[in-house]
Every structure is written in structure tokens, then in C-alpha cells.
Design a protein around this motif. Structure first.
Motif, PDB file in Angstrom:
ATOM      1  N   ASP A   1      76.359  11.643 -29.514  1.00  0.00           N
ATOM      2  CA  ASP A   1      76.708  11.796 -30.957  1.00  0.00           C
ATOM      3  C   ASP A   1      76.738  13.207 -31.488  1.00  0.00           C
ATOM      4  O   ASP A   1      75.965  13.925 -30.637  1.00  0.00           O
ATOM      5  CB  ASP A   1      75.957  10.714 -31.806  1.00  0.00           C
ATOM      6  N   THR A   2      77.348  13.611 -32.405  1.00  0.00           N
ATOM      7  CA  THR A   2      77.385  14.958 -32.795  1.00  0.00           C
ATOM      8  C   THR A   2      76.117  15.413 -33.485  1.00  0.00           C
ATOM      9  O   THR A   2      76.392  16.484 -34.378  1.00  0.00           O
ATOM     10  CB  THR A   2      78.996  15.542 -33.283  1.00  0.00           C
ATOM     11  N   ASN A   3      75.346  14.560 -33.707  1.00  0.00           N
ATOM     12  CA  ASN A   3      74.225  15.139 -34.398  1.00  0.00           C
ATOM     13  C   ASN A   3      73.263  16.109 -33.433  1.00  0.00           C
ATOM     14  O   ASN A   3      72.472  17.028 -33.894  1.00  0.00           O
ATOM     15  CB  ASN A   3      72.905  13.833 -34.570  1.00  0.00           C
ATOM     16  N   LEU A   4      73.917  16.248 -32.196  1.00  0.00           N
ATOM     17  CA  LEU A   4      73.327  17.118 -31.197  1.00  0.00           C
ATOM     18  C   LEU A   4      73.870  18.508 -31.439  1.00  0.00           C
ATOM     19  O   LEU A   4      74.950  18.773 -31.883  1.00  0.00           O
ATOM     20  CB  LEU A   4      73.776  16.633 -29.869  1.00  0.00           C
ATOM     21  N   GLN A   5      72.981  19.601 -30.981  1.00  0.00           N
ATOM     22  CA  GLN A   5      73.681  20.880 -30.988  1.00  0.00           C
ATOM     23  C   GLN A   5      74.927  20.885 -30.025  1.00  0.00           C
ATOM     24  O   GLN A   5      75.027  20.300 -29.311  1.00  0.00           O
ATOM     25  CB  GLN A   5      72.818  22.043 -30.603  1.00  0.00           C
ATOM     26  N   PRO A   6      75.869  21.764 -30.342  1.00  0.00           N
ATOM     27  CA  PRO A   6      77.040  21.870 -29.611  1.00  0.00           C
ATOM     28  C   PRO A   6      76.781  22.116 -27.899  1.00  0.00           C
ATOM     29  O   PRO A   6      77.330  21.624 -27.010  1.00  0.00           O
ATOM     30  CB  PRO A   6      78.004  22.899 -30.227  1.00  0.00           C
ATOM     31  N   SER A   7      75.979  23.196 -27.854  1.00  0.00           N
ATOM     32  CA  SER A   7      75.464  23.331 -26.537  1.00  0.00           C
ATOM     33  C   SER A   7      74.978  22.186 -25.745  1.00  0.00           C
ATOM     34  O   SER A   7      74.963  22.243 -24.642  1.00  0.00           O
ATOM     35  CB  SER A   7      74.489  24.673 -26.485  1.00  0.00           C
ATOM     36  N   THR A   8      74.134  21.440 -26.303  1.00  0.00           N
ATOM     37  CA  THR A   8      73.483  20.298 -25.887  1.00  0.00           C
ATOM     38  C   THR A   8      74.600  19.112 -25.680  1.00  0.00           C
ATOM     39  O   THR A   8      74.215  18.480 -24.496  1.00  0.00           O
ATOM     40  CB  THR A   8      72.211  19.664 -26.779  1.00  0.00           C
ATOM     41  N   ILE A   9      75.534  18.904 -26.404  1.00  0.00           N
ATOM     42  CA  ILE A   9      76.621  18.131 -26.028  1.00  0.00           C
ATOM     43  C   ILE A   9      77.248  18.636 -25.019  1.00  0.00           C
ATOM     44  O   ILE A   9      77.710  17.790 -23.886  1.00  0.00           O
ATOM     45  CB  ILE A   9      77.536  18.115 -27.100  1.00  0.00           C
ATOM     46  N   VAL A  10      77.596  19.876 -24.745  1.00  0.00           N
ATOM     47  CA  VAL A  10      78.417  20.494 -23.364  1.00  0.00           C
ATOM     48  C   VAL A  10      77.365  20.250 -22.188  1.00  0.00           C
ATOM     49  O   VAL A  10      77.693  19.832 -21.220  1.00  0.00           O
ATOM     50  CB  VAL A  10      78.511  21.982 -23.512  1.00  0.00           C
TER      51      VAL A  10
END
Length: 304
Positions: free
Chosen positions: A140-149
């Protein structure tokens, strides 16, 4: 692939939900008489609990706060059947909270989320072991963008499902759109990510952006589903709404279940609609009556 008990890794938010429900019509900028309830919540956590209730083996990766409330939240997650081994703690930061006020129809009138603790889940703190042999990974996009990647990289070849959470946070999904097996988004999120207008148009736009399966939910208007084979619409299941909180998360869990078990897109969408309907009928964020059997019986009763 484990058809009946898939292994699914969920990476996302966990928080305490504080929800206000007015007795009558919601009046903006005023004190509304009603009821206030507190429960475990968070998009990722809600998806994870729903999947665990369906019978999946769930690894839940998040950042919990550093307070007694977070201790209780961890216990709730573990009691619900989630493996929190790979989650971290945010030192000196209170646990995440989501404050929502509903309108008289059970839909969201306003909300504020405090997800500062989740910033502690930096890319270097995401453990690769959490993704081993996963049948699907949910973000889910509660995460930081770098963590999503980073999580998308660690997922390897596993199917990847994403929930954009909100229009404001949806942009964090852009770097991984071409990697997604499926996305569940509401109309505003889908339009923001695709640059196209309308449910069907934005669904097809996201397919053009590289997403294999797209589900654009519209509440009472049902869901538009799209893949490389085209788009189709399914109507919403008529229900008596008690609380809309968690309905979208239940739908996302249905998408994740379908992807993890190898179900076709039509069956996946139908199951997700049933899960959402069950959530809408419950005063709890995740329905306490939810089991695989209750879902199967509902689908059979509806002829799905």
C-alpha cells in the motif's frame, strides 16, 4: 502455488482506527452527536487480517510505534494469524492513527491519518526473507516511495498487488506501475495515476501503463475491471451499509487472494465484491463473521 492456503506477504500500514458515526445527518463544522469506536486498522493490516481469515498464511511487514497502544496492536495482529516477525519498531514515535468521521449513509465524510511511524520502514529495514516463496505480495502507498520500490524488487517474480490508499498518496505507485500484476483503486486514484477520465478510461489507461489487471471501484456503481483483453463492468452487490470503513481493503484482499491462487480475473472480481459487501454489512473494519465458507456460501447464493 498453494490453492487453498496461499502464502502472501503484505507490506503496508497498521494503525488504530478512531471512527465517529453521527446519529443523524452529518453537519460540517459542528459537533455531531453519535458514537465513537476504536479498532485495529490500516490498509495493509486490514488486507492482511482479511487474508488470514480466508485461510492464507500471511507475513505482515510494517513499522509499529513505540508505545503501549502499539504493543496492543501487535498482539491483535498476531492473534488474527499474521506473522509479524519481519516488522520493525519506530523508536520514540507513537503508533499510527487514523481518525475518520462517517456520514449518515456510512460513507466517509472526513479523515486524518497520522502514519509517521511507518517512515521507520526504510528500504534497508525491509527483510528479503519476508518475500521468500510468496505466492503474492501486497503493497500500500502509506509506504515511502523508495520502500515500495525496494519491496517490489524483493518480491522477485511473485505477483504484485497494490492499493494506492488515497489520491494524495497514489503518486508513490508510479515507479512500480509496470511491475504490477493487479491494482485496486477508486475512481479518483485511478484517474490520478492514469491521466485518463472515467472508470473505464482510467482502468484501460492503467493497463496501457503496464498493469496486468486493474479494478476501479465505485461504491454503489460497482467495479470496472480491465486487462489486455479489454474492460468489463460488474454491478455492486446490494447491501445494508453499516460502515464503509474497510470495504475497499476487503476488495483488495479479494484481488490478492485471486492473484495468489491463480483465479481468472472475473472470478477474482466477483469474490472481491462479495468480500467488500460483507465488510459493508459489519460495524467492524474487518467483519468478525468472515471465513472462506461464508464467502463461498454468499457467492453461491448470488449465483456467482
Amino acid at each position: 502455488m498453494r490453492r487453498n492456503h496461499p502464502l502472501i506477504t503484505v507490506v503496508g500500514g497498521a494503525n488504530i482506527d478512531i471512527v465517529g458515526i453521527p446519529d443523524g445527518s452529518f453537519v460540517s463544522r459542528d459537533s455531531n452527536p453519535g458514537a465513537v469506536r476504536t479498532s485495529a486498522g490500516g490498509v495493509g493490516r486490514n488486507v492482511a487480517e482479511t487474508l488470514a481469515l480466508l485461510g492464507a498464511e500471511v507475513r505482515f511487514v510494517t513499522a509499529f510505534g513505540d508505545d503501549e497502544e502499539s504493543d496492543r496492536l501487535i498482539a491483535r495482529c498476531e492473534d488474527a494469524g499474521m506473522d509479524c516477525t519481519y516488522s520493525v519498531r519506530a523508536e520514540g514515535v507513537p503508533g499510527s492513527r487514523y481518525l475518520a468521521v462517517m456520514d449518515s449513509g456510512g460513507d466517509l465524510a472526513a479523515a486524518v491519518n497520522d502514519m509517521r511511524a511507518l517512515a521507520a520502514l526504510t528500504p534497508d529495514r525491509v527483510d528479503a526473507a519476508a518475500f521468500e516463496e510468496a505466492d503474492a505480495v501486497v503493497l500500500d502507498t502509506n509506504l515511502q516511495p523508495s520502500t515500495i520500490v525496494r519491496a517490489a524488487q524483493l518480491a522477485g517474480g511473485a505477483p504484485l498487488v497494490l492499493d494506492p490508499v488515497s489520491t494524495v498518496k497514489a503518486a508513490a505507485a508510479r515507479p512500480v506501475l509496470g511491475r504490477l500484476t493487479a491494482i485496486k483503486a477508486n475512481l479518483r486514484e485511478a484517474e490520478a495515476l492514469s491521466g485518463a477520465a472515467g472508470a473505464e478510461g482510467s482502468a484501460l489507461g492503467l493497463v496501457e501503463a503496464g498493469v496486468s489487471w486493474v479494478f476501479v471501484t465505485g461504491g454503489h456503481d460497482g467495479v470496472w475491471c480491465a486487462s489486455a483483453d479489454g474492460a468489463f463492468h460488474l454491478p455492486a452487490i446490494p447491501v445494508q451499509v453499516r460502515d464503509a470503513t474497510g470495504a475497499g481493503d476487503a476488495f483488495a484482499a479479494g484481488v490478492a487472494w485471486g492473484v495468489a491462487t491463480g483465479a481468472p480475473i472475473l472470478e477474482t472480481a466477483r469474490r472481491a465484491l462479495v468480500l467488500s459487501a460483507i465488510a459493508l454489512e459489519s460495524a467492524s473494519t474487518v467483519s468478525p463473521v468472515l471465513t472462506q465458507q461464508t464467502v463461498d456460501e454468499r457467492m453461491e447464493g448470488l449465483g456467482l
